[in-house]
Design a protein around this motif. Structure first.
Motif, mmCIF file in Angstrom:
data_model
loop_
_atom_site.group_PDB
_atom_site.id
_atom_site.type_symbol
_atom_site.label_atom_id
_atom_site.label_comp_id
_atom_site.label_asym_id
_atom_site.label_seq_id
_atom_site.Cartn_x
_atom_site.Cartn_y
_atom_site.Cartn_z
ATOM 1 N N GLY A 94 -24.025 -8.588 -14.199
ATOM 2 C CA GLY A 94 -22.786 -7.970 -14.641
ATOM 3 C C GLY A 94 -21.944 -7.466 -13.485
ATOM 4 N N GLU A 95 -22.178 -8.005 -12.304
ATOM 5 C CA GLU A 95 -21.485 -7.549 -11.099
ATOM 6 C C GLU A 95 -20.422 -8.561 -10.663
ATOM 7 N N PHE A 96 -19.237 -8.038 -10.364
ATOM 8 C CA PHE A 96 -18.112 -8.863 -9.932
ATOM 9 C C PHE A 96 -17.666 -8.429 -8.545
ATOM 10 N N ALA A 97 -17.210 -9.383 -7.745
ATOM 11 C CA ALA A 97 -16.655 -9.109 -6.423
ATOM 12 C C ALA A 97 -15.172 -9.457 -6.450
ATOM 13 N N ILE A 98 -14.370 -8.606 -5.819
ATOM 14 C CA ILE A 98 -12.919 -8.805 -5.797
ATOM 15 C C ILE A 98 -12.432 -8.603 -4.374
ATOM 16 N N LEU A 99 -11.661 -9.554 -3.887
ATOM 17 C CA LEU A 99 -11.041 -9.434 -2.574
ATOM 18 C C LEU A 99 -9.570 -9.093 -2.777
ATOM 19 N N PHE A 100 -9.140 -8.004 -2.182
ATOM 20 C CA PHE A 100 -7.756 -7.549 -2.272
ATOM 21 C C PHE A 100 -7.067 -7.749 -0.924
ATOM 22 N N ALA A 101 -6.503 -8.933 -0.708
ATOM 23 C CA ALA A 101 -5.743 -9.189 0.507
ATOM 24 C C ALA A 101 -4.433 -8.419 0.402
ATOM 25 N N GLY A 102 -4.085 -7.686 1.442
ATOM 26 C CA GLY A 102 -2.852 -6.916 1.440
ATOM 27 C C GLY A 102 -2.989 -5.516 0.873
ATOM 28 N N SER A 103 -4.195 -5.115 0.472
ATOM 29 C CA SER A 103 -4.415 -3.771 -0.077
ATOM 30 C C SER A 103 -5.579 -3.106 0.637
ATOM 31 N N ASP A 104 -5.385 -1.860 1.066
ATOM 32 C CA ASP A 104 -6.501 -1.121 1.626
ATOM 33 C C ASP A 104 -7.389 -0.626 0.490
ATOM 34 N N SER A 105 -8.498 0.011 0.850
ATOM 35 C CA SER A 105 -9.466 0.411 -0.180
ATOM 36 C C SER A 105 -8.901 1.458 -1.136
ATOM 37 N N GLU A 106 -8.021 2.305 -0.659
ATOM 38 C CA GLU A 106 -7.441 3.308 -1.553
ATOM 39 C C GLU A 106 -6.560 2.643 -2.615
ATOM 40 N N ARG A 107 -5.743 1.700 -2.208
ATOM 41 C CA ARG A 107 -4.884 0.972 -3.156
ATOM 42 C C ARG A 107 -5.736 0.143 -4.118
ATOM 43 N N ALA A 108 -6.751 -0.527 -3.590
ATOM 44 C CA ALA A 108 -7.625 -1.343 -4.439
ATOM 45 C C ALA A 108 -8.352 -0.476 -5.462
ATOM 46 N N ARG A 109 -8.818 0.689 -5.036
ATOM 47 C CA ARG A 109 -9.488 1.613 -5.950
ATOM 48 C C ARG A 109 -8.552 2.026 -7.082
ATOM 49 N N PHE A 110 -7.317 2.307 -6.720
ATOM 50 C CA PHE A 110 -6.322 2.680 -7.722
ATOM 51 C C PHE A 110 -6.081 1.530 -8.706
ATOM 52 N N LEU A 111 -5.934 0.300 -8.186
ATOM 53 C CA LEU A 111 -5.705 -0.859 -9.056
ATOM 54 C C LEU A 111 -6.862 -1.074 -10.016
ATOM 55 N N ILE A 112 -8.073 -0.946 -9.520
ATOM 56 C CA ILE A 112 -9.253 -1.136 -10.368
ATOM 57 C C ILE A 112 -9.296 -0.070 -11.456
#
Length: 185
Positions: A94-112
């Protein structure tokens, strides 16, 4: 240089697509990660997230493999709404990996957190009309300093594991300046 017309795209190659979700599998994601690292022009931000269904083993034991599979498919569908498909994979179980090109970890965390906030409220309808609530946990890490997908996944996994120890239903992430978290429930 020889150009071969009609060659399958990476996601069409054998072993690059997960049969349950139709998303990239582990090997397809590793290829996408390598390509993104090569194409990246520092200091452009890039982050990697690991998202996992909370309590998947309990869901499997209580409701069987069909319901567990439906939960995995549902999470993949929700992730595909706001994540680039070329950087989204079912990593395992049940684990997914996502690569966020153009987003730092703070932005990616917010999007998720924003994109998955409805998942827990939607639930999963069972035969007979009963509903099972589904929650998730996620770990997010900046890619900087992680040249291989294994290193980046290990970093994001540390945040995922911490989110799970907090009881699940959390999105944790990190960057060189510290750790931040968001409760989604």
């Amino acid at each position: 240089l020889r150009i071969v017309r009609g060659a399958p795209a990476p996601t069409e190659q054998a072993g690059a697509v997960d049969s349950l979700t139709g998303l990239l599998d582990r090997s397809g994601f590793a290829r996408a990660y390598r390509a993104a690292i090569v194409a990246r022009v520092p200091p452009a931000p890039m982050s990697l997230a690991v998202v996992d269904v909370d309590g998947l083993d309990e869901l499997l034991a209580r409701h069987g493999p069909e319901i567990a599979d439906r939960a995995i498919v549902r999470l993949g569908e929700v992730l595909a709404r706001f994540c680039p498909r070329e950087g989204l994979a079912r990593w395992s179980g049940g684990e997914f990996a996502i690569l966020f090109a153009g987003s730092d970890s703070e932005r990616a965390r917010f999007l998720i957190a924003q994109g998955l906030s409805d998942l827990g409220r939607e639930g999963l309808r069972l035969a007979g009309g009963a509903e099972v609530q589904i929650t998730f946990s996620a770990g997010v890490s900046d890619v900087e300093g992680h040249p291989t997908v294994q290193e980046a996944m290990a970093s994001a996994d540390r945040f995922l594991n911490r989110a799970k120890t907090l009881g699940g239903n959390h999105v944790l992430g990190g960057r060189p300046t510290g750790v931040f978290f968001l409760e989604t429930g």
